[in-house]
Design a protein around this motif. Structure first.
Motif: not given
Length: 365
Positions: A310-313, A260-273, A331-338
Protein backbone atom coordinates in the motif's frame (compact mmCIF):
# COMPACT_ATOMS: atom_id res chain seq x y z
CA UNK A 1 50.36 32.64 28.63
CA UNK A 2 48.39 32.32 31.87
CA UNK A 3 46.61 29.06 30.99
CA UNK A 4 43.51 27.89 32.83
CA UNK A 5 42.49 28.75 36.36
CA UNK A 6 40.57 26.22 38.45
CA UNK A 7 38.43 26.80 41.52
CA UNK A 8 36.04 24.82 43.69
CA UNK A 9 32.56 24.24 42.24
CA UNK A 10 29.93 26.07 44.25
CA UNK A 11 26.44 24.75 43.49
CA UNK A 12 23.58 27.17 43.24
CA UNK A 13 21.43 26.44 46.26
CA UNK A 14 19.01 29.28 45.65
CA UNK A 15 15.37 28.21 45.68
CA UNK A 16 13.49 28.10 42.41
CA UNK A 17 10.84 30.54 43.59
CA UNK A 18 8.47 32.46 41.35
CA UNK A 19 5.43 31.31 39.43
CA UNK A 20 7.14 30.66 36.06
CA UNK A 21 9.80 28.36 37.50
CA UNK A 22 7.29 26.39 39.54
CA UNK A 23 4.97 26.15 36.53
CA UNK A 24 7.70 24.45 34.47
CA UNK A 25 8.16 21.86 37.21
CA UNK A 26 4.41 21.39 37.53
CA UNK A 27 4.12 20.71 33.77
CA UNK A 28 6.90 18.13 33.93
CA UNK A 29 5.28 16.33 36.86
CA UNK A 30 1.94 16.18 35.04
CA UNK A 31 3.62 13.97 32.43
CA UNK A 32 4.52 11.46 35.14
CA UNK A 33 1.16 11.59 36.94
CA UNK A 34 -0.87 11.10 33.75
CA UNK A 35 -2.44 14.54 34.09
CA UNK A 36 -3.43 14.12 37.74
CA UNK A 37 -3.14 17.68 39.07
CA UNK A 38 -3.70 16.70 42.70
CA UNK A 39 -0.92 14.13 42.67
CA UNK A 40 1.46 16.51 40.87
CA UNK A 41 0.83 19.22 43.48
CA UNK A 42 1.36 16.69 46.25
CA UNK A 43 4.72 15.74 44.74
CA UNK A 44 5.66 19.40 44.53
CA UNK A 45 4.79 19.87 48.19
CA UNK A 46 7.04 16.96 49.15
CA UNK A 47 9.85 18.30 46.97
CA UNK A 48 9.43 21.72 48.53
CA UNK A 49 9.92 20.22 52.00
CA UNK A 50 13.10 18.45 50.94
CA UNK A 51 14.66 20.95 48.53
CA UNK A 52 13.08 24.31 49.45
CA UNK A 53 11.58 25.10 46.06
CA UNK A 54 9.69 28.12 47.37
CA UNK A 55 10.60 31.13 49.48
CA UNK A 56 9.14 32.82 52.54
CA UNK A 57 7.66 35.43 50.20
CA UNK A 58 6.08 32.99 47.72
CA UNK A 59 4.87 29.63 49.00
CA UNK A 60 3.06 26.64 47.56
CA UNK A 61 -0.28 28.11 48.60
CA UNK A 62 0.44 31.21 46.52
CA UNK A 63 1.41 29.03 43.57
CA UNK A 64 -1.81 26.99 43.77
CA UNK A 65 -3.91 30.15 43.96
CA UNK A 66 -2.12 31.55 40.92
CA UNK A 67 -2.73 28.31 39.01
CA UNK A 68 -6.46 28.72 39.65
CA UNK A 69 -6.56 32.44 38.85
CA UNK A 70 -4.57 32.00 35.62
CA UNK A 71 -6.80 29.16 34.45
CA UNK A 72 -4.37 26.23 34.70
CA UNK A 73 -6.36 24.17 37.20
CA UNK A 74 -9.97 24.04 38.34
CA UNK A 75 -11.61 22.71 41.46
CA UNK A 76 -14.71 20.53 41.50
CA UNK A 77 -17.17 22.16 43.96
CA UNK A 78 -18.76 18.79 44.71
CA UNK A 79 -15.75 16.96 46.13
CA UNK A 80 -12.96 19.55 46.05
CA UNK A 81 -10.84 17.53 43.60
CA UNK A 82 -8.46 19.41 41.34
CA UNK A 83 -8.06 18.87 37.60
CA UNK A 84 -6.19 20.54 34.78
CA UNK A 85 -7.83 22.69 32.10
CA UNK A 86 -7.53 22.80 28.31
CA UNK A 87 -5.07 25.65 28.74
CA UNK A 88 -2.79 23.35 30.71
CA UNK A 89 -3.13 20.57 28.12
CA UNK A 90 -1.96 22.98 25.43
CA UNK A 91 0.86 24.25 27.64
CA UNK A 92 2.10 20.69 28.19
CA UNK A 93 2.23 20.13 24.43
CA UNK A 94 4.10 23.38 23.88
CA UNK A 95 6.54 22.55 26.66
CA UNK A 96 7.18 19.13 25.10
CA UNK A 97 7.80 20.74 21.72
CA UNK A 98 10.23 23.27 23.18
CA UNK A 99 12.05 20.57 25.12
CA UNK A 100 12.40 18.02 22.33
CA UNK A 101 12.39 20.15 19.20
CA UNK A 102 13.94 23.29 20.62
CA UNK A 103 16.34 23.67 17.71
CA UNK A 104 13.61 23.55 15.09
CA UNK A 105 14.13 26.20 12.42
CA UNK A 106 11.12 28.39 11.89
CA UNK A 107 9.31 27.81 8.63
CA UNK A 108 6.07 28.91 6.99
CA UNK A 109 2.93 27.15 8.15
CA UNK A 110 2.06 24.09 6.16
CA UNK A 111 5.01 24.43 3.78
CA UNK A 112 6.95 21.41 2.58
CA UNK A 113 8.73 22.94 -0.37
CA UNK A 114 10.42 20.65 -2.84
CA UNK A 115 12.99 21.39 -5.52
CA UNK A 116 10.43 20.66 -8.24
CA UNK A 117 7.90 22.93 -9.88
CA UNK A 118 4.64 22.04 -11.56
CA UNK A 119 1.06 21.74 -10.41
CA UNK A 120 1.02 23.07 -6.89
CA UNK A 121 -0.36 25.72 -4.58
CA UNK A 122 2.03 28.66 -4.56
CA UNK A 123 2.94 30.69 -7.65
CA UNK A 124 6.53 31.49 -8.45
CA UNK A 125 8.20 33.89 -10.88
CA UNK A 126 8.75 31.38 -13.72
CA UNK A 127 6.74 31.81 -16.94
CA UNK A 128 6.65 29.70 -20.11
CA UNK A 129 4.53 28.93 -23.15
CA UNK A 130 1.59 26.61 -22.86
CA UNK A 131 2.21 22.94 -23.65
CA UNK A 132 -0.22 20.07 -23.97
CA UNK A 133 -1.14 18.66 -20.57
CA UNK A 134 -0.96 21.91 -18.60
CA UNK A 135 -4.03 22.53 -16.43
CA UNK A 136 -6.26 25.52 -17.08
CA UNK A 137 -5.64 27.01 -13.65
CA UNK A 138 -1.97 27.44 -14.56
CA UNK A 139 -2.74 29.79 -17.45
CA UNK A 140 -2.20 33.47 -16.73
CA UNK A 141 -5.15 34.92 -18.66
CA UNK A 142 -4.11 38.55 -18.28
CA UNK A 143 -0.65 37.89 -19.69
CA UNK A 144 -2.10 35.62 -22.41
CA UNK A 145 -4.54 38.31 -23.64
CA UNK A 146 -1.72 40.85 -23.65
CA UNK A 147 0.39 38.45 -25.75
CA UNK A 148 -2.49 38.07 -28.23
CA UNK A 149 -2.83 41.82 -28.63
CA UNK A 150 0.89 42.23 -29.21
CA UNK A 151 1.11 39.29 -31.64
CA UNK A 152 -2.10 39.84 -33.66
CA UNK A 153 -3.13 43.45 -33.11
CA UNK A 154 -6.06 45.03 -31.27
CA UNK A 155 -8.43 45.51 -34.19
CA UNK A 156 -8.96 41.81 -34.97
CA UNK A 157 -8.53 40.03 -31.65
CA UNK A 158 -7.22 36.47 -31.98
CA UNK A 159 -6.03 34.17 -29.19
CA UNK A 160 -3.97 31.15 -30.23
CA UNK A 161 -2.22 28.42 -28.34
CA UNK A 162 1.12 30.14 -28.80
CA UNK A 163 -0.23 33.25 -27.02
CA UNK A 164 -1.04 31.33 -23.85
CA UNK A 165 1.36 31.90 -20.97
CA UNK A 166 1.67 29.48 -18.10
CA UNK A 167 2.83 30.40 -14.62
CA UNK A 168 4.73 27.76 -12.70
CA UNK A 169 3.79 26.82 -9.15
CA UNK A 170 5.87 25.34 -6.38
CA UNK A 171 4.90 21.78 -5.60
CA UNK A 172 4.37 21.07 -1.93
CA UNK A 173 3.99 17.75 -0.18
CA UNK A 174 1.23 16.90 2.23
CA UNK A 175 1.71 14.02 4.60
CA UNK A 176 -0.58 11.85 6.69
CA UNK A 177 1.06 10.24 9.70
CA UNK A 178 -0.17 7.69 12.22
CA UNK A 179 1.78 7.54 15.45
CA UNK A 180 1.43 4.16 17.18
CA UNK A 181 2.26 3.98 20.90
CA UNK A 182 2.76 0.70 22.72
CA UNK A 183 0.90 0.81 26.07
CA UNK A 184 1.54 -2.78 27.09
CA UNK A 185 2.60 -3.49 30.67
CA UNK A 186 6.25 -3.87 29.70
CA UNK A 187 6.42 -0.11 29.09
CA UNK A 188 6.76 0.36 32.86
CA UNK A 189 8.50 -2.89 33.81
CA UNK A 190 12.14 -3.48 34.67
CA UNK A 191 12.45 -0.28 36.68
CA UNK A 192 12.21 2.00 33.63
CA UNK A 193 9.42 4.40 32.72
CA UNK A 194 9.09 4.21 28.94
CA UNK A 195 5.55 5.48 28.49
CA UNK A 196 6.23 9.02 29.73
CA UNK A 197 8.91 9.79 27.09
CA UNK A 198 6.72 8.15 24.44
CA UNK A 199 3.67 10.28 25.14
CA UNK A 200 5.84 13.39 25.55
CA UNK A 201 7.17 12.80 22.04
CA UNK A 202 3.60 12.32 20.78
CA UNK A 203 2.55 15.65 22.29
CA UNK A 204 5.56 17.39 20.78
CA UNK A 205 4.93 15.87 17.36
CA UNK A 206 1.25 16.85 17.52
CA UNK A 207 2.15 20.42 18.41
CA UNK A 208 4.82 20.50 15.69
CA UNK A 209 2.31 19.48 13.01
CA UNK A 210 -0.39 21.78 14.34
CA UNK A 211 1.82 24.88 14.41
CA UNK A 212 4.33 24.31 11.58
CA UNK A 213 2.53 21.98 9.18
CA UNK A 214 -1.21 22.42 9.77
CA UNK A 215 -2.13 20.91 6.40
CA UNK A 216 -0.60 17.59 7.40
CA UNK A 217 -2.64 15.10 9.42
CA UNK A 218 -1.73 13.13 12.53
CA UNK A 219 -3.68 10.24 14.01
CA UNK A 220 -2.61 8.61 17.26
CA UNK A 221 -3.17 4.90 17.85
CA UNK A 222 -2.43 3.11 21.12
CA UNK A 223 -2.17 -0.66 21.24
CA UNK A 224 -2.21 -3.24 24.00
CA UNK A 225 -4.51 -6.26 23.85
CA UNK A 226 -6.51 -4.23 21.32
CA UNK A 227 -5.92 -0.98 19.45
CA UNK A 228 -7.89 2.25 19.46
CA UNK A 229 -7.45 5.88 18.55
CA UNK A 230 -7.01 8.72 21.00
CA UNK A 231 -7.05 12.47 20.50
CA UNK A 232 -4.27 14.92 21.22
CA UNK A 233 -6.25 16.08 24.26
CA UNK A 234 -6.07 12.54 25.67
CA UNK A 235 -2.27 12.34 25.61
CA UNK A 236 -1.50 13.91 29.03
CA UNK A 237 -3.76 11.31 30.67
CA UNK A 238 -2.38 8.27 28.81
CA UNK A 239 -1.38 5.37 31.06
CA UNK A 240 -0.06 1.87 30.58
CA UNK A 241 -2.58 -0.90 31.09
CA UNK A 242 -2.29 -4.56 32.12
CA UNK A 243 -1.98 -5.42 28.45
CA UNK A 244 -0.06 -7.71 26.14
CA UNK A 245 1.25 -6.37 22.81
CA UNK A 246 -1.14 -6.73 19.88
CA UNK A 247 0.99 -5.03 17.23
CA UNK A 248 -1.15 -6.52 14.47
CA UNK A 249 -4.29 -4.74 15.71
CA UNK A 250 -2.39 -1.45 15.87
CA UNK A 251 -1.13 -1.83 12.30
CA UNK A 252 -4.56 -2.80 10.99
CA UNK A 253 -6.16 0.25 12.57
CA UNK A 254 -3.35 2.57 11.41
CA UNK A 255 -3.62 1.27 7.84
CA UNK A 256 -7.39 1.71 7.84
CA UNK A 257 -6.99 5.33 8.97
CA UNK A 258 -4.44 6.07 6.25
CA UNK A 259 -6.63 4.50 3.55
CA UNK A 260 -9.19 7.23 4.21
CA UNK A 261 -6.65 10.02 3.78
CA UNK A 262 -6.45 11.60 0.33
CA UNK A 263 -2.78 12.57 0.59
CA UNK A 264 -0.14 10.82 -1.52
CA UNK A 265 2.42 10.59 1.28
CA UNK A 266 1.49 8.29 4.15
CA UNK A 267 3.57 6.80 6.93
CA UNK A 268 3.43 5.06 10.28
CA UNK A 269 5.66 5.85 13.27
CA UNK A 270 5.63 3.06 15.86
CA UNK A 271 7.10 3.44 19.35
CA UNK A 272 7.50 0.09 21.07
CA UNK A 273 9.77 -1.69 23.50
CA UNK A 274 9.06 -5.29 22.71
CA UNK A 275 7.80 -8.08 20.56
CA UNK A 276 4.20 -8.83 19.53
CA UNK A 277 2.66 -11.20 22.06
CA UNK A 278 -1.06 -11.15 21.31
CA UNK A 279 -3.66 -11.64 18.58
CA UNK A 280 -7.43 -11.53 18.59
CA UNK A 281 -9.26 -14.24 16.69
CA UNK A 282 -13.02 -14.78 16.64
CA UNK A 283 -13.44 -12.57 19.68
CA UNK A 284 -10.83 -14.44 21.74
CA UNK A 285 -7.28 -13.45 22.62
CA UNK A 286 -4.37 -15.62 21.62
CA UNK A 287 -1.46 -14.72 23.94
CA UNK A 288 2.09 -15.85 24.41
CA UNK A 289 4.27 -13.53 26.45
CA UNK A 290 7.13 -16.02 26.85
CA UNK A 291 8.82 -15.82 23.48
CA UNK A 292 8.51 -14.92 19.82
CA UNK A 293 5.45 -16.99 19.02
CA UNK A 294 5.56 -18.11 15.37
CA UNK A 295 1.85 -17.60 14.83
CA UNK A 296 1.87 -14.06 16.22
CA UNK A 297 5.07 -13.07 14.44
CA UNK A 298 3.97 -14.49 11.10
CA UNK A 299 0.72 -12.52 11.02
CA UNK A 300 2.46 -9.35 12.15
CA UNK A 301 5.09 -9.66 9.40
CA UNK A 302 2.35 -10.31 6.84
CA UNK A 303 0.72 -7.05 7.85
CA UNK A 304 4.04 -5.24 7.47
CA UNK A 305 4.25 -6.60 3.93
CA UNK A 306 0.69 -5.46 3.21
CA UNK A 307 1.63 -1.94 4.30
CA UNK A 308 4.53 -2.06 1.85
CA UNK A 309 2.16 -2.96 -1.00
CA UNK A 310 0.00 0.00 0.00
CA UNK A 311 3.14 2.21 -0.08
CA UNK A 312 2.94 2.92 3.64
CA UNK A 313 6.44 2.84 5.16
CA UNK A 314 6.73 2.02 8.85
CA UNK A 315 9.41 3.65 10.97
CA UNK A 316 9.95 1.69 14.17
CA UNK A 317 11.48 3.36 17.20
CA UNK A 318 12.73 0.52 19.35
CA UNK A 319 13.41 1.51 22.96
CA UNK A 320 14.66 -1.86 24.19
CA UNK A 321 18.17 -3.26 23.79
CA UNK A 322 17.55 -7.02 23.90
CA UNK A 323 19.31 -8.59 20.88
CA UNK A 324 16.49 -11.02 20.06
CA UNK A 325 13.93 -8.19 20.13
CA UNK A 326 16.09 -6.06 17.87
CA UNK A 327 16.35 -9.00 15.47
CA UNK A 328 12.56 -9.09 15.20
CA UNK A 329 12.57 -5.37 14.40
CA UNK A 330 15.18 -5.94 11.69
CA UNK A 331 13.01 -8.69 10.12
CA UNK A 332 9.92 -6.49 10.40
CA UNK A 333 11.72 -3.55 8.77
CA UNK A 334 13.07 -5.70 5.93
CA UNK A 335 9.60 -7.00 5.09
CA UNK A 336 8.08 -3.52 5.10
CA UNK A 337 11.00 -1.70 3.48
CA UNK A 338 10.77 0.95 6.18
CA UNK A 339 13.28 2.16 8.75
CA UNK A 340 14.22 1.27 12.29
CA UNK A 341 15.90 3.28 15.03
CA UNK A 342 17.25 1.67 18.16
CA UNK A 343 16.85 4.69 20.37
CA UNK A 344 17.45 5.48 23.99
CA UNK A 345 14.65 7.20 25.84
CA UNK A 346 16.55 10.48 25.93
CA UNK A 347 17.14 10.58 22.17
CA UNK A 348 13.69 9.43 21.07
CA UNK A 349 12.31 12.88 20.28
CA UNK A 350 15.26 13.96 18.16
CA UNK A 351 15.10 10.75 16.10
CA UNK A 352 11.40 11.20 15.33
CA UNK A 353 11.80 14.88 14.54
CA UNK A 354 14.66 14.32 12.11
CA UNK A 355 12.87 11.47 10.36
CA UNK A 356 9.61 13.38 10.08
CA UNK A 357 11.24 16.45 8.52
CA UNK A 358 13.41 14.34 6.20
CA UNK A 359 10.36 12.50 4.89
CA UNK A 360 8.67 15.80 4.14
CA UNK A 361 11.53 16.79 1.90
CA UNK A 362 11.95 13.65 -0.12
CA UNK A 363 8.50 12.12 -0.61
CA UNK A 364 7.25 14.23 -3.52
CA UNK A 365 4.61 12.87 -5.87
Amino acid sequence: MRGFQFSNFLPDDKPIGGFDDLLKLFMQLLNYTAGDAGEALNWMTQLDKQHHLTTNEYGMGDFINDLKEKGYIKEDPRDGSTSITSKTEQTIRKSALEEIFGQLKKAGKGNHNSNKSGIGEEKNADRREYSFGDSLDQIDMTASIQNAQVNHGIGNFTLTERDLEVEEKDYKTLTSTVLMIDISHSMILYGEDRITPAKKVAMALAELIKTRYPKDTLDIVVFGNDAWTITVKDLPYLQVGPYHTNTLAGLELATDLLRRRKTHNKQIFMITDGKPTCLKENGRYYKNSIGLDRKVISKTLNMAGQCKRLKIPITTFMIAKDPYLQQFVRDFTEVNGGRAFYSSLTGLGEYIFEDYIKNRRKTVR
